[in-house]
Design a protein around this motif. Structure first.
Motif, PDB file in Angstrom:
ATOM      1  N   LEU A  71       2.011 -51.086  19.873  1.00 13.17           N
ATOM      2  CA  LEU A  71       2.484 -51.509  21.200  1.00 13.17           C
ATOM      3  C   LEU A  71       3.914 -52.024  21.186  1.00 13.17           C
ATOM      4  N   VAL A  72       4.424 -52.369  20.014  1.00 10.72           N
ATOM      5  CA  VAL A  72       5.774 -52.964  19.921  1.00 10.72           C
ATOM      6  C   VAL A  72       6.816 -52.008  19.325  1.00 10.72           C
ATOM      7  N   HIS A  73       6.374 -51.006  18.561  1.00  5.01           N
ATOM      8  CA  HIS A  73       7.292 -50.261  17.686  1.00  5.01           C
ATOM      9  C   HIS A  73       8.454 -49.601  18.418  1.00  5.01           C
ATOM     10  N   ASP A  74       8.280 -49.173  19.655  1.00  3.13           N
ATOM     11  CA  ASP A  74       9.374 -48.520  20.406  1.00  3.13           C
ATOM     12  C   ASP A  74       9.866 -49.400  21.546  1.00  3.13           C
ATOM     13  N   PRO A  90      23.477 -41.783  13.626  1.00  2.00           N
ATOM     14  CA  PRO A  90      23.234 -42.258  12.259  1.00  2.00           C
ATOM     15  C   PRO A  90      22.168 -43.348  12.251  1.00  2.00           C
ATOM     16  N   LYS A  91      21.319 -43.310  11.218  1.00  2.00           N
ATOM     17  CA  LYS A  91      20.185 -44.236  11.117  1.00  2.00           C
ATOM     18  C   LYS A  91      20.631 -45.694  11.257  1.00  2.00           C
ATOM     19  N   GLU A  92      21.783 -46.014  10.617  1.00  2.00           N
ATOM     20  CA  GLU A  92      22.267 -47.393  10.640  1.00  2.00           C
ATOM     21  C   GLU A  92      22.653 -47.802  12.066  1.00  2.00           C
ATOM     22  N   GLU A  93      23.251 -46.885  12.786  1.00  2.00           N
ATOM     23  CA  GLU A  93      23.677 -47.164  14.168  1.00  2.00           C
ATOM     24  C   GLU A  93      22.455 -47.368  15.064  1.00  2.00           C
ATOM     25  N   LYS A  94      21.468 -46.484  14.902  1.00  2.00           N
ATOM     26  CA  LYS A  94      20.221 -46.602  15.702  1.00  2.00           C
ATOM     27  C   LYS A  94      19.564 -47.939  15.400  1.00  2.00           C
ATOM     28  N   HIS A  95      19.506 -48.287  14.107  1.00  2.00           N
ATOM     29  CA  HIS A  95      18.881 -49.561  13.716  1.00  2.00           C
ATOM     30  C   HIS A  95      19.632 -50.735  14.349  1.00  2.00           C
ATOM     31  N   LYS A  96      20.943 -50.677  14.308  1.00  2.00           N
ATOM     32  CA  LYS A  96      21.770 -51.779  14.852  1.00  2.00           C
ATOM     33  C   LYS A  96      21.537 -51.948  16.358  1.00  2.00           C
ATOM     34  N   GLN A  97      21.525 -50.838  17.061  1.00  2.00           N
ATOM     35  CA  GLN A  97      21.312 -50.896  18.514  1.00  2.00           C
ATOM     36  C   GLN A  97      19.911 -51.452  18.831  1.00  2.00           C
ATOM     37  N   GLU A  98      18.920 -50.957  18.093  1.00  2.00           N
ATOM     38  CA  GLU A  98      17.542 -51.377  18.389  1.00  2.00           C
ATOM     39  C   GLU A  98      17.311 -52.825  17.960  1.00  2.00           C
ATOM     40  N   GLU A  99      17.961 -53.243  16.883  1.00  2.00           N
ATOM     41  CA  GLU A  99      17.831 -54.640  16.433  1.00  2.00           C
ATOM     42  C   GLU A  99      18.418 -55.591  17.474  1.00  2.00           C
ATOM     43  N   GLU A 100      19.573 -55.233  18.009  1.00  2.84           N
ATOM     44  CA  GLU A 100      20.224 -56.058  19.043  1.00  2.84           C
ATOM     45  C   GLU A 100      19.353 -56.093  20.296  1.00  2.84           C
ATOM     46  N   ALA A 101      18.776 -54.948  20.639  1.00  2.00           N
ATOM     47  CA  ALA A 101      17.900 -54.879  21.829  1.00  2.00           C
ATOM     48  C   ALA A 101      16.678 -55.773  21.634  1.00  2.00           C
ATOM     49  N   MET A 102      16.084 -55.742  20.445  1.00  2.00           N
ATOM     50  CA  MET A 102      14.895 -56.577  20.195  1.00  2.00           C
ATOM     51  C   MET A 102      15.265 -58.061  20.246  1.00  2.00           C
ATOM     52  N   ARG A 103      16.463 -58.406  19.822  1.00  2.00           N
ATOM     53  CA  ARG A 103      16.885 -59.821  19.936  1.00  2.00           C
ATOM     54  C   ARG A 103      17.006 -60.200  21.407  1.00  2.00           C
ATOM     55  N   GLN A 104      17.606 -59.300  22.208  1.00  2.00           N
ATOM     56  CA  GLN A 104      17.773 -59.585  23.649  1.00  2.00           C
ATOM     57  C   GLN A 104      16.406 -59.731  24.329  1.00  2.00           C
ATOM     58  N   GLU A 119       9.084 -59.778  14.407  1.00  2.00           N
ATOM     59  CA  GLU A 119       8.591 -59.453  13.065  1.00  2.00           C
ATOM     60  C   GLU A 119       7.728 -58.194  13.059  1.00  2.00           C
ATOM     61  N   LEU A 120       6.982 -57.965  14.134  1.00  2.00           N
ATOM     62  CA  LEU A 120       6.199 -56.725  14.248  1.00  2.00           C
ATOM     63  C   LEU A 120       7.142 -55.524  14.267  1.00  2.00           C
ATOM     64  N   TRP A 121       8.202 -55.638  15.095  1.00  2.00           N
ATOM     65  CA  TRP A 121       9.163 -54.537  15.187  1.00  2.00           C
ATOM     66  C   TRP A 121       9.822 -54.274  13.834  1.00  2.00           C
ATOM     67  N   GLU A 122      10.205 -55.373  13.164  1.00  2.00           N
ATOM     68  CA  GLU A 122      10.893 -55.250  11.856  1.00  2.00           C
ATOM     69  C   GLU A 122       9.958 -54.647  10.793  1.00  2.00           C
ATOM     70  N   GLU A 123       8.675 -55.039  10.857  1.00  2.00           N
ATOM     71  CA  GLU A 123       7.687 -54.518   9.898  1.00  2.00           C
ATOM     72  C   GLU A 123       7.554 -53.009  10.048  1.00  2.00           C
ATOM     73  N   TYR A 124       7.501 -52.540  11.306  1.00  2.00           N
ATOM     74  CA  TYR A 124       7.421 -51.090  11.530  1.00  2.00           C
ATOM     75  C   TYR A 124       8.718 -50.426  11.106  1.00  2.00           C
ATOM     76  N   GLU A 125       9.823 -51.006  11.493  1.00  2.00           N
ATOM     77  CA  GLU A 125      11.154 -50.431  11.204  1.00  2.00           C
ATOM     78  C   GLU A 125      11.381 -50.287   9.699  1.00  2.00           C
ATOM     79  N   THR A 126      10.909 -51.264   8.935  1.00  2.00           N
ATOM     80  CA  THR A 126      11.113 -51.227   7.471  1.00  2.00           C
ATOM     81  C   THR A 126       9.910 -50.621   6.754  1.00  2.00           C
ATOM     82  N   GLN A 127       8.885 -50.263   7.525  1.00  2.00           N
ATOM     83  CA  GLN A 127       7.667 -49.657   6.923  1.00  2.00           C
ATOM     84  C   GLN A 127       7.156 -50.533   5.772  1.00  2.00           C
ATOM     85  N   SER A 128       7.089 -51.819   6.009  1.00  2.00           N
ATOM     86  CA  SER A 128       6.860 -52.751   4.882  1.00  2.00           C
ATOM     87  C   SER A 128       5.402 -53.162   4.682  1.00  2.00           C
TER      88      SER A 128
END
Ligand SMILES: Nc1nc2c(ncn2[C@H]2C[C@H](O)[C@@H](COP(=O)(O)O)O2)c(=O)[nH]1
Ligand SMILES: [Mn+2]
Length: 200
Positions: A71-74, A90-104, A119-128
Motif C-alpha cells: 500500500l505504500v511502495h508507490d 537514472p535510478k539515482e535521480e528517480k530515488h532522489k525525487q521519490e525520497e523527497e516526495a516521501m519526506r513531503q 521506513e516502509l517505503w525505504e524498506e521496499y526501495e532498498t529491498q531490505s
C-alpha cells in the motif's frame, strides 16, 4: 485517525489524505505508453497488490507488513508521477525525487506514523527484507496479470508480450511462480485459439 491526540490537527491529515487521493488519478505510465484504453491508476495497482499479499499462504512472511509495503511502495508517485523504465530516468535521480516526495508526504503525519510510512517505503526501495522482496515480485506479477486483462478487454491477444519478456525469470517465490505459470498457460491458450481461427 491520526489527528487529535497527536497534537497535529485534522488539517495536515486532510492534506495528507488529499495527496494520497491523487494516486487515484495518476495513470500507470506503462499502459499509457501502449495506448491502453482507460489505463488503471497507481492506487488500482497497489490495491490489488495488497489483496495478493493478503491471500498469500506463506507463513514465513509477516503478511501484515507485506500488505503495508504494497500500500505504500508507490505512494511517492502522487507527487513524482509514475516513472516507467521507458522514461530512462537514472535510478539515482528517480530515488532522489521519490525520497523527497516521501519526506513531503509523511511530514504531514504525527512522528510515529511519519516514521512508519517512510521506513516502509525505504524498506521496499532498498529491498531490505524478505517481505519487500516478495512484494516486489507481487508488483511485477500484478503488472503482467493486468497486461493479460487488457489484452482480453481489447481482444488483442499477445499485444503486450513485452511485459512478459521483461519480467521473465524475475519470479522465485513458489506461490508467485505457480500463479504466473497458470496465468501464462491461460494466456497462451487464448493466443493459440485466437490465431487458430480462420482468417486470423
Ligand atoms: N513496458 C514495461 N513497463 C514497465 C515494466 N516495469 C514497470 N513498468 C511500468 C509500469 C508502471 O507504469 C511503471 C513503474 O512501475 P512501478 O510499479 O515499478 O512503479 O513502469 C516493464 O518491465 N516493462
Ligand atoms: Mn508498483
Amino acid at each position: 485517525m491520526a489527528s487529535g491526540s497527536s497534537g497535529l490537527g485534522a488539517r495536515p491529515l486532510l492534506q495528507f489524505l488529499r495527496l494520497v487521493g491523487q494516486l487515484k488519478r495518476v495513470p500507470r505510465t506503462g499502459w499509457v505508453y501502449r495506448n491502453v484504453e482507460k489505463p488503471e491508476s497507481v492506487s488500482d495497482h497497489m490495491y490489488r497488490m495488497a489483496i495478493m499479499a493478503m491471500v498469500t499462504k506463506d507463513d514465513h512472511l509477516n503478511k501484515d507488513r507485506c500488505i503495508r509495503l504494497a500500500l505504500v511502495h508507490d505512494m511517492a508517485e502522487c507527487i513524482v508521477g509514475d516513472i516507467a523504465p521507458a522514461d530512462n530516468i537514472p535510478k539515482e535521480e528517480k530515488h532522489k525525487q521519490e525520497e523527497e516526495a516521501m519526506r513531503q508526504i509523511t511530514q504531514l503525519l504525527p512522528e510515529d506514523l511519519r516514521k512508519e510510512l517512510y521506513e516502509l517505503w525505504e524498506e521496499y526501495e532498498t529491498q531490505s527484507s524478505p517481505e519487500a522482496r516478495f512484494v516486489k515480485q507481487l508488483d511485477q506479477c500484478e503488472m503482467i496479470l493486468q497486461a493479460s486483462e487488457y489484452e482480453d478487454l481489447e481482444s488483442k491477444p499477445g499485444r503486450l508480450q513485452d511485459f512478459y519478456d521483461s519480467t521473465a525469470g524475475k519470479f522465485s517465490h513458489p506461490e508467485i511462480v505457480q500463479l504466473v505459470s497458470e496465468l501464462e498457460a491461460e494466456r497462451n491458450a487464448s493466443i493459440a485459439s485466437a490465431f487458430s481461427k480462420p482468417g486470423s
